[in-house]
Design a protein around this motif. Structure first.
Motif, PDB file in Angstrom:
ATOM      1  N   ILE A   1       0.842  -1.200   0.000  1.00  0.00           N
ATOM      2  CA  ILE A   1       0.000   0.000   0.000  1.00  0.00           C
ATOM      3  C   ILE A   1       0.876   1.249   0.000  1.00  0.00           C
ATOM      4  O   ILE A   1       0.655   2.180  -0.781  1.00  0.00           O
ATOM      5  CB  ILE A   1      -0.945   0.001   1.230  1.00  0.00           C
ATOM      6  CG1 ILE A   1      -1.911  -1.191   1.149  1.00  0.00           C
ATOM      7  CG2 ILE A   1      -1.713   1.311   1.328  1.00  0.00           C
ATOM      8  CD1 ILE A   1      -2.768  -1.397   2.377  1.00  0.00           C
ATOM      9  N   VAL A   2       1.890   1.244   0.863  1.00  0.00           N
ATOM     10  CA  VAL A   2       2.761   2.420   0.964  1.00  0.00           C
ATOM     11  C   VAL A   2       3.449   2.667  -0.371  1.00  0.00           C
ATOM     12  O   VAL A   2       3.581   3.816  -0.813  1.00  0.00           O
ATOM     13  CB  VAL A   2       3.784   2.247   2.109  1.00  0.00           C
ATOM     14  CG1 VAL A   2       4.872   3.306   2.021  1.00  0.00           C
ATOM     15  CG2 VAL A   2       3.083   2.331   3.461  1.00  0.00           C
ATOM     16  N   SER A   3       3.843   1.602  -1.053  1.00  0.00           N
ATOM     17  CA  SER A   3       4.554   1.837  -2.305  1.00  0.00           C
ATOM     18  C   SER A   3       3.600   2.412  -3.366  1.00  0.00           C
ATOM     19  O   SER A   3       3.990   3.273  -4.157  1.00  0.00           O
ATOM     20  CB  SER A   3       5.331   0.582  -2.694  1.00  0.00           C
ATOM     21  OG  SER A   3       4.877   0.046  -3.844  1.00  0.00           O
ATOM     22  N   ALA A   4       2.326   1.996  -3.366  1.00  0.00           N
ATOM     23  CA  ALA A   4       1.345   2.619  -4.279  1.00  0.00           C
ATOM     24  C   ALA A   4       1.145   4.094  -3.912  1.00  0.00           C
ATOM     25  O   ALA A   4       1.056   4.966  -4.796  1.00  0.00           O
ATOM     26  CB  ALA A   4       0.021   1.870  -4.214  1.00  0.00           C
ATOM     27  N   LEU A   5       1.112   4.371  -2.631  1.00  0.00           N
ATOM     28  CA  LEU A   5       0.937   5.769  -2.202  1.00  0.00           C
ATOM     29  C   LEU A   5       2.148   6.614  -2.597  1.00  0.00           C
ATOM     30  O   LEU A   5       2.017   7.789  -2.925  1.00  0.00           O
ATOM     31  CB  LEU A   5       0.685   5.841  -0.691  1.00  0.00           C
ATOM     32  CG  LEU A   5      -0.635   5.222  -0.200  1.00  0.00           C
ATOM     33  CD1 LEU A   5      -0.702   5.218   1.327  1.00  0.00           C
ATOM     34  CD2 LEU A   5      -1.847   5.961  -0.778  1.00  0.00           C
ATOM     35  N   GLU A   6       3.319   5.990  -2.567  1.00  0.00           N
ATOM     36  CA  GLU A   6       4.534   6.712  -2.980  1.00  0.00           C
ATOM     37  C   GLU A   6       4.459   7.088  -4.467  1.00  0.00           C
ATOM     38  O   GLU A   6       4.893   8.173  -4.860  1.00  0.00           O
ATOM     39  CB  GLU A   6       5.785   5.864  -2.699  1.00  0.00           C
ATOM     40  CG  GLU A   6       6.179   5.951  -1.228  1.00  0.00           C
ATOM     41  CD  GLU A   6       7.387   5.061  -0.891  1.00  0.00           C
ATOM     42  OE1 GLU A   6       8.228   5.512  -0.104  1.00  0.00           O
ATOM     43  OE2 GLU A   6       7.469   3.929  -1.400  1.00  0.00           O
ATOM     44  N   THR A   7       3.905   6.180  -5.251  1.00  0.00           N
ATOM     45  CA  THR A   7       3.728   6.491  -6.675  1.00  0.00           C
ATOM     46  C   THR A   7       2.779   7.688  -6.835  1.00  0.00           C
ATOM     47  O   THR A   7       3.043   8.614  -7.611  1.00  0.00           O
ATOM     48  CB  THR A   7       3.158   5.259  -7.425  1.00  0.00           C
ATOM     49  OG1 THR A   7       3.979   4.145  -7.115  1.00  0.00           O
ATOM     50  CG2 THR A   7       3.096   5.478  -8.909  1.00  0.00           C
ATOM     51  N   ILE A   8       1.679   7.641  -6.087  1.00  0.00           N
ATOM     52  CA  ILE A   8       0.719   8.754  -6.145  1.00  0.00           C
ATOM     53  C   ILE A   8       1.394  10.062  -5.715  1.00  0.00           C
ATOM     54  O   ILE A   8       1.179  11.124  -6.308  1.00  0.00           O
ATOM     55  CB  ILE A   8      -0.514   8.429  -5.258  1.00  0.00           C
ATOM     56  CG1 ILE A   8      -1.350   7.345  -5.948  1.00  0.00           C
ATOM     57  CG2 ILE A   8      -1.334   9.677  -4.968  1.00  0.00           C
ATOM     58  CD1 ILE A   8      -2.539   6.852  -5.144  1.00  0.00           C
ATOM     59  N   ALA A   9       2.250   9.956  -4.703  1.00  0.00           N
ATOM     60  CA  ALA A   9       2.903  11.154  -4.149  1.00  0.00           C
ATOM     61  C   ALA A   9       3.834  11.826  -5.163  1.00  0.00           C
ATOM     62  O   ALA A   9       4.194  12.992  -4.998  1.00  0.00           O
ATOM     63  CB  ALA A   9       3.670  10.798  -2.879  1.00  0.00           C
ATOM     64  N   LYS A  10       4.198  11.111  -6.219  1.00  0.00           N
ATOM     65  CA  LYS A  10       5.038  11.740  -7.256  1.00  0.00           C
ATOM     66  C   LYS A  10       4.251  12.816  -8.005  1.00  0.00           C
ATOM     67  O   LYS A  10       4.817  13.768  -8.523  1.00  0.00           O
ATOM     68  CB  LYS A  10       5.540  10.681  -8.255  1.00  0.00           C
ATOM     69  CG  LYS A  10       6.627   9.828  -7.648  1.00  0.00           C
ATOM     70  CD  LYS A  10       7.161   8.814  -8.636  1.00  0.00           C
ATOM     71  CE  LYS A  10       8.134   7.891  -7.921  1.00  0.00           C
ATOM     72  NZ  LYS A  10       8.148   6.543  -8.475  1.00  0.00           N
ATOM     73  N   SER A  11       2.916  12.622  -8.072  1.00  0.00           N
ATOM     74  CA  SER A  11       2.138  13.610  -8.830  1.00  0.00           C
ATOM     75  C   SER A  11       1.285  14.511  -7.938  1.00  0.00           C
ATOM     76  O   SER A  11       0.814  15.552  -8.381  1.00  0.00           O
ATOM     77  CB  SER A  11       1.247  12.905  -9.859  1.00  0.00           C
ATOM     78  OG  SER A  11       0.343  12.052  -9.195  1.00  0.00           O
ATOM     79  N   MET A  12       1.045  14.106  -6.695  1.00  0.00           N
ATOM     80  CA  MET A  12       0.207  14.928  -5.827  1.00  0.00           C
ATOM     81  C   MET A  12       0.614  14.714  -4.369  1.00  0.00           C
ATOM     82  O   MET A  12       0.922  13.576  -3.978  1.00  0.00           O
ATOM     83  CB  MET A  12      -1.260  14.530  -6.016  1.00  0.00           C
ATOM     84  CG  MET A  12      -2.239  15.569  -5.529  1.00  0.00           C
ATOM     85  SD  MET A  12      -3.958  15.069  -5.789  1.00  0.00           S
ATOM     86  CE  MET A  12      -4.191  15.374  -7.526  1.00  0.00           C
ATOM     87  N   VAL A  13       0.611  15.786  -3.590  1.00  0.00           N
ATOM     88  CA  VAL A  13       0.980  15.660  -2.177  1.00  0.00           C
ATOM     89  C   VAL A  13       0.034  14.681  -1.478  1.00  0.00           C
ATOM     90  O   VAL A  13      -1.188  14.726  -1.683  1.00  0.00           O
ATOM     91  CB  VAL A  13       0.920  17.036  -1.477  1.00  0.00           C
ATOM     92  CG1 VAL A  13       0.915  16.897   0.043  1.00  0.00           C
ATOM     93  CG2 VAL A  13       2.084  17.900  -1.932  1.00  0.00           C
ATOM     94  N   VAL A  14       0.609  13.794  -0.677  1.00  0.00           N
ATOM     95  CA  VAL A  14      -0.191  12.867   0.126  1.00  0.00           C
ATOM     96  C   VAL A  14      -0.114  13.307   1.579  1.00  0.00           C
ATOM     97  O   VAL A  14       0.968  13.423   2.146  1.00  0.00           O
ATOM     98  CB  VAL A  14       0.330  11.420  -0.023  1.00  0.00           C
ATOM     99  CG1 VAL A  14      -0.386  10.479   0.944  1.00  0.00           C
ATOM    100  CG2 VAL A  14       0.158  10.926  -1.453  1.00  0.00           C
ATOM    101  N   MET A  15      -1.281  13.584   2.157  1.00  0.00           N
ATOM    102  CA  MET A  15      -1.362  13.953   3.578  1.00  0.00           C
ATOM    103  C   MET A  15      -1.856  12.728   4.335  1.00  0.00           C
ATOM    104  O   MET A  15      -2.938  12.221   4.041  1.00  0.00           O
ATOM    105  CB  MET A  15      -2.366  15.091   3.778  1.00  0.00           C
ATOM    106  CG  MET A  15      -1.974  16.385   3.112  1.00  0.00           C
ATOM    107  SD  MET A  15      -0.580  17.149   3.955  1.00  0.00           S
ATOM    108  CE  MET A  15      -1.355  17.733   5.443  1.00  0.00           C
ATOM    109  N   PHE A  16      -1.090  12.282   5.305  1.00  0.00           N
ATOM    110  CA  PHE A  16      -1.404  11.015   5.971  1.00  0.00           C
ATOM    111  C   PHE A  16      -1.348  11.184   7.490  1.00  0.00           C
ATOM    112  O   PHE A  16      -0.291  11.035   8.093  1.00  0.00           O
ATOM    113  CB  PHE A  16      -0.388   9.976   5.478  1.00  0.00           C
ATOM    114  CG  PHE A  16      -0.600   8.559   5.933  1.00  0.00           C
ATOM    115  CD1 PHE A  16      -1.660   8.205   6.771  1.00  0.00           C
ATOM    116  CD2 PHE A  16       0.273   7.561   5.514  1.00  0.00           C
ATOM    117  CE1 PHE A  16      -1.836   6.895   7.178  1.00  0.00           C
ATOM    118  CE2 PHE A  16       0.107   6.238   5.924  1.00  0.00           C
ATOM    119  CZ  PHE A  16      -0.945   5.909   6.764  1.00  0.00           C
TER     120      PHE A  16
END
Ligand code: UD1
Length: 359
Positions: free
Chosen positions: A219-234
């Motif tokens: 899950i974290v690695s998918a979120l890291e991919t998303i974070a390349k294009s948009m800030v992830v607030m967790f």
């Protein structure tokens, strides 16, 4: 006059109990509030009482953490003493947490009646501790307040007599609707503090997602991919915090691990997010009400109305599906939903009206 004892234990209980307490207080009903202490950190508990405008609990059992059996046993032993002393006519329990189930077991054996707020929800997944809590609590309850009609159907299928079931709507939305203006006041400060423009808001705490290192890594690695294009607030739940730390995972500018937020702050963050990625129950409902797309990292949901009528999409463990749904939302093809029946901010009024007419 009848005496009511409301029982809360965890973060998601507080926003459900607050409006019911207020509605009963407006009707001058004798009532007490008991906190089991299942959640005890200031940012998991105290801040909610403050922001929701709830008086501090009259009684705190201070059970703290433990295995499910130990936690439930502590609630049962300590609550029994309180019930002997206080002799309420009814207890009012909320949601599906360990405290809800443990309290219901004690009260039912003492002949004290039980009202269950948020009854009838079913994921049909018994590997979830909450599903066990729901099944047990609903079997024992004398009055079952459902947030949506699917709840009524589930209960009838399980043989619960119709006259015990009342479709009243969603109490959590009462709190949300009341506090949205206050949450809005928090927004400009949050926006500048975190320098926010477009962002994804993430929460994760289900054992099925965070307890197993392999699953959490995926899950974290998918979120890291998303974070390349948009800030992830967790905002990180205590259960998840320990697991991420053990994996050596750290916060970055694009992928920000922050402390659990207060109710108002989190609501403001939800309202302005492009999308929520979550495994929470309540957030599936809040995003449906707010019209924000929600991608749920679970195989099933006890809140199917958020899919059939709301903005929720079940992702399960399929990280490719997560990416394609995320991309669709960014491209403006996110799900548009509507607000379900009786999610109108008045569920607690209906509950209080029913409770005051009990004998
Ligand atoms: C519980 C509920 C879950 C709900 C969630 C919301 C059950 C079975 N689960 O899960 O339905 O969605 O709350 O947060 O009741 N901890 C702290 N500080 C706290 C509270 C917990 O550090 O204030 C730690 C505990 O020590 C434990 C972990 O967090 O290690 C989990 O806490 P627990 O209350 O057992 O379950 P949750 O995962 O929070």
């Amino acid at each position: 006059m009848l005496k009511f004892l409301h029982i809360v234990g965890t973060r998601p209980n507080f926003m459900k109990a607050a409006p019911v307490l207020a509605a009963m207080s407006a009707r001058n009903v004798p009532q007490l509030l008991l906190h089991t202490g299942q959640h005890y950190d200031a940012n998991m508990s105290d801040v909610f009482f403050e922001q929701l405008g709830m008086s501090p609990p009259d009684i705190n059992l201070e059970v703290g953490s433990g295995s499910h059996a130990a936690q439930a046993a502590e609630v049962m032993m300590r609550l029994e003493k309180v019930l002997i002393e206080q002799r309420p006519d009814w207890i009012v329990v909320y949601g599906d947490v360990n405290s809800t189930m443990a309290a219901s077991l004690v009260a039912s054996k003492m002949g004290i009646r039980i009202a269950h707020v948020e009854a009838g929800l079913r994921s049909r997944d018994r590997s979830m501790p909450e599903e066990i809590n729901r099944l047990v609590t609903d079997q024992l309850a004398d009055l079952l307040f459902t947030p949506s009609k699917d709840g009524d159907e589930n209960l009838i299928r399980e043989g619960i007599p119709k006259e015990k079931i009342r479709f009243v709507g969603n109490v959590m939305i009462d709190t949300l609707a009341r506090l949205l203006p206050q949450a809005d006041l928090k927004w400009s400060q949050l926006k500048s503090r975190f320098e926010l423009t477009d962002y994804v808001l993430v929460t994760l705490h289900r054992p099925s997602n965070v307890d197993d290192e392999h699953t959490l890594k995926e899950i974290v690695s998918a979120l890291e991919t998303i974070a390349k294009s948009m800030v992830v607030m967790f905002p990180v739940h205590p259960r998840t915090k320990g697991k991420l730390a053990a994996m050596g995972f750290e916060s970055s500018v694009q992928f920000r691990l922050i402390e659990p937020q207060g109710y108002l702050e989190f609501l403001a963050l939800q309202r302005h997010a492009r999308v929520l990625i979550t495994d929470s129950g309540g957030i599936q409902e809040e995003t449906t009400y707010l019209g924000i797309p929600c991608l749920t990292l679970r195989e099933n949901t006890e809140r199917p109305i958020t899919i059939s009528e709301g903005t929720n999409v079940l992702i399960g463990r399929d990280m490719n599906l997560l990416m394609s749904e995320f991309n669709a939302i960014v491209a403006g093809r996110g799900k548009k939903g509507s607000v379900p029946d009786l999610w109108d901010g008045k569920a607690s009024e209906r509950i209080a009206d029913i409770l005051v007419h009990q004998s």
